[in-house]
Design an enzyme around this catalytic site. Sequence first.
Site, mmCIF file in Angstrom:
data_model
loop_
_atom_site.group_PDB
_atom_site.id
_atom_site.type_symbol
_atom_site.label_atom_id
_atom_site.label_comp_id
_atom_site.label_asym_id
_atom_site.label_seq_id
_atom_site.Cartn_x
_atom_site.Cartn_y
_atom_site.Cartn_z
ATOM 1 N N HIS A 115 0.786 -1.248 -0.052
ATOM 2 C CA HIS A 115 0.134 0.185 0.019
ATOM 3 C C HIS A 115 0.866 1.067 0.139
ATOM 4 C CE1 HIS A 115 0.598 -0.594 4.526
ATOM 5 N NE2 HIS A 115 0.691 0.747 4.308
HETATM 6 P P1 TYD Z 1 -1.964 -2.683 7.352
HETATM 7 O O1 TYD Z 1 -1.481 -1.221 7.681
HETATM 8 O O2 TYD Z 1 -2.776 -3.170 6.136
HETATM 9 O O3 TYD Z 1 -0.684 -3.406 7.683
HETATM 10 P P2 TYD Z 1 0.246 -4.135 6.707
HETATM 11 O O4 TYD Z 1 0.543 -3.372 5.505
HETATM 12 O O5 TYD Z 1 1.876 -4.447 7.271
HETATM 13 O O6 TYD Z 1 -0.104 -5.338 6.002
HETATM 14 O O7 TYD Z 1 -2.916 -3.039 9.056
HETATM 15 C C1 TYD Z 1 -3.280 -4.431 9.196
HETATM 16 C C2 TYD Z 1 -4.697 -4.276 9.788
HETATM 17 O O8 TYD Z 1 -4.389 -3.788 11.243
HETATM 18 C C3 TYD Z 1 -5.620 -3.556 9.341
HETATM 19 O O9 TYD Z 1 -6.801 -4.462 9.421
HETATM 20 C C4 TYD Z 1 -5.822 -2.354 10.152
HETATM 21 C C5 TYD Z 1 -5.259 -2.422 11.286
HETATM 22 N N1 TYD Z 1 -4.632 -1.331 11.834
HETATM 23 C C6 TYD Z 1 -5.279 -0.508 12.648
HETATM 24 O O10 TYD Z 1 -6.422 -0.622 13.075
HETATM 25 N N2 TYD Z 1 -4.555 0.474 13.302
HETATM 26 C C7 TYD Z 1 -3.130 0.855 12.870
HETATM 27 O O11 TYD Z 1 -2.657 1.752 13.429
HETATM 28 C C8 TYD Z 1 -2.607 0.119 11.649
HETATM 29 C C9 TYD Z 1 -1.323 0.333 11.528
HETATM 30 C C10 TYD Z 1 -3.472 -1.162 11.304
#
Ligand code: TYD
Length: 138
Positions: free
Chosen positions: A50
């Site tokens: 992302h």
């Molecule tokens: P995501 O940012 O998509 O992680 P990655 O890119 O490392 O796979 O986040 C994973 C999940 O965690 C997503 O469902 C959203 C949640 N999340 C929160 O609720 N609060 C936060 O501060 C972060 C970073 C993620």
Amino acid sequence: MNCQLINVRSFSADSEGILSVFEKGLDISFNIKRVYYITGADVEVHRGFHAHKKLKQVLFCPYGRIVVIVDNGEEKKEYLLDSPQKALVIEPVIWREMIWKKKESVLVVAVSDNYKEDDYIRDYNVFIKYVKQEEKCK
Ligand code: TYD
């Protein structure tokens, strides 16, 4: 590329360990509002996929080895976070992918704002369109 690997200022006292620090004004340009970390990922796990519209981030790996691939829509670069003294600053509108290279590696991310799902771009084609749109507005 709006990314920068910084040497985290560190203070060591032989076997008493190393204290590492970064702070606004000295090492990074923005206030930190939120910190999150990822533990327990298996080796060769890929995460990320992302970009953010506004969020600024500092990524660091206090233990382990994690590759971060960044992409501004025109070029890609790869950084290896394999020391607590390395931190990667990622500015907005950079697509990123993180790859776990060692068991128990820990990724810590310190960021400029609260969690806002509408700041995420989670589709690569949408990201490319967003980059092109931003270039037109310059
Ligand atoms: P995501 O940012 O998509 O992680 P990655 O890119 O490392 O796979 O986040 C994973 C999940 O965690 C997503 O469902 C959203 C949640 N999340 C929160 O609720 N609060 C936060 O501060 C972060 C970073 C993620």
